[in-house]
Scaffold this motif. Structure first.
Motif, PDB file in Angstrom:
ATOM      1  N   PHE A   1      12.677   0.137  -0.153  1.00  0.00           N
ATOM      2  CA  PHE A   1      12.083  -0.081  -1.463  1.00  0.00           C
ATOM      3  C   PHE A   1      10.738   0.611  -1.496  1.00  0.00           C
ATOM      4  CE2 PHE A   1       9.481  -2.776  -4.325  1.00  0.00           C
ATOM      5  CZ  PHE A   1      10.110  -2.422  -5.493  1.00  0.00           C
ATOM      6  N   GLY A   2      10.525   1.431  -2.488  1.00  0.00           N
ATOM      7  CA  GLY A   2       9.292   2.214  -2.570  1.00  0.00           C
ATOM      8  C   GLY A   2       8.281   1.644  -3.529  1.00  0.00           C
ATOM      9  N   GLY A   3       8.184   0.330  -3.632  1.00  0.00           N
ATOM     10  CA  GLY A   3       7.232  -0.278  -4.555  1.00  0.00           C
ATOM     11  C   GLY A   3       5.803  -0.126  -4.079  1.00  0.00           C
ATOM     12  N   GLN A   4       4.899  -0.048  -5.021  1.00  0.00           N
ATOM     13  CA  GLN A   4       3.487   0.056  -4.687  1.00  0.00           C
ATOM     14  C   GLN A   4       2.734  -1.091  -5.339  1.00  0.00           C
ATOM     15  OE1 GLN A   4       2.161   3.851  -6.012  1.00  0.00           O
ATOM     16  NE2 GLN A   4       3.453   4.989  -4.592  1.00  0.00           N
ATOM     17  N   ARG A   5       1.783  -1.636  -4.618  1.00  0.00           N
ATOM     18  CA  ARG A   5       0.963  -2.717  -5.154  1.00  0.00           C
ATOM     19  C   ARG A   5      -0.043  -2.150  -6.140  1.00  0.00           C
ATOM     20  NH1 ARG A   5       0.946  -7.747  -2.899  1.00  0.00           N
ATOM     21  NH2 ARG A   5      -1.035  -8.055  -3.919  1.00  0.00           N
ATOM     22  N   VAL A   6      -0.224  -2.847  -7.236  1.00  0.00           N
ATOM     23  CA  VAL A   6      -1.190  -2.431  -8.239  1.00  0.00           C
ATOM     24  C   VAL A   6      -2.557  -3.029  -7.924  1.00  0.00           C
ATOM     25  CG1 VAL A   6      -1.740  -2.515 -10.692  1.00  0.00           C
ATOM     26  CG2 VAL A   6       0.618  -2.231  -9.956  1.00  0.00           C
ATOM     27  N   ASP A   7      -2.549  -4.179  -7.267  1.00  0.00           N
ATOM     28  CA  ASP A   7      -3.813  -4.845  -6.966  1.00  0.00           C
ATOM     29  C   ASP A   7      -3.898  -5.178  -5.473  1.00  0.00           C
ATOM     30  OD1 ASP A   7      -1.818  -6.675  -6.953  1.00  0.00           O
ATOM     31  OD2 ASP A   7      -2.813  -8.128  -8.220  1.00  0.00           O
ATOM     32  N   SER A   8      -5.096  -5.433  -5.015  1.00  0.00           N
ATOM     33  CA  SER A   8      -5.297  -5.772  -3.610  1.00  0.00           C
ATOM     34  C   SER A   8      -5.142  -7.282  -3.424  1.00  0.00           C
ATOM     35  CB  SER A   8      -6.686  -5.334  -3.158  1.00  0.00           C
ATOM     36  OG  SER A   8      -7.668  -6.102  -3.824  1.00  0.00           O
ATOM     37  N   HIS A   9      -5.145  -7.715  -2.178  1.00  0.00           N
ATOM     38  CA  HIS A   9      -5.022  -9.146  -1.889  1.00  0.00           C
ATOM     39  C   HIS A   9      -6.224  -9.915  -2.435  1.00  0.00           C
ATOM     40  CE1 HIS A   9      -1.408  -8.870   0.499  1.00  0.00           C
ATOM     41  NE2 HIS A   9      -1.920  -7.819   1.138  1.00  0.00           N
ATOM     42  N   GLU A  10      -7.399  -9.296  -2.404  1.00  0.00           N
ATOM     43  CA  GLU A  10      -8.603  -9.972  -2.894  1.00  0.00           C
ATOM     44  C   GLU A  10      -8.521 -10.210  -4.400  1.00  0.00           C
ATOM     45  OE1 GLU A  10      -8.859  -7.079  -1.019  1.00  0.00           O
ATOM     46  OE2 GLU A  10      -9.176  -8.174   0.854  1.00  0.00           O
TER      47      GLU A  10
END
Length: 89
Positions: free
Chosen positions: A71-80
């Motif tokens: 799966f090539g999903g990318q996070r838009v936001d960080s954990h913080e």
């Protein structure tokens, strides 16, 4: 999204909430995924996997190919940022 309480005690999504969930799942299934040596979307990939499982279960195939597509999903936001959003609701 709003929930509607039924007389039986169950919660049910209103029409707009259900449409939003269906839309998000559809968008996820239409995302590109690398499978084998080509790019395809999740829909055809899942169809091939379910068909392979069905053929294995009815005895058409002697082997079951269980290879997980990447799966090539990318996070838009960080954990913080995510933590901040959760804590400040």
């Amino acid at each position: 999204m709003r929930l509607k309480r039924r007389k039986s005690g169950y919660m049910r999504l209103r029409g707009s909430g259900a449409k939003k969930i269906v839309s998000e799942v559809s968008n996820m299934l239409n995302q590109a995924v690398g499978y084998g040596d080509k790019q395809t979307s999740w829909g055809p990939t899942l169809l091939l996997k379910v068909r392979g499982l069905a053929h294995y279960l009815i005895g058409k195939n002697k082997e079951l190919d269980i290879v997980s597509p990447e799966f090539g999903g990318q996070r838009v936001d960080s954990h913080e940022i995510l933590r901040y959003r959760i804590l400040n609701r």
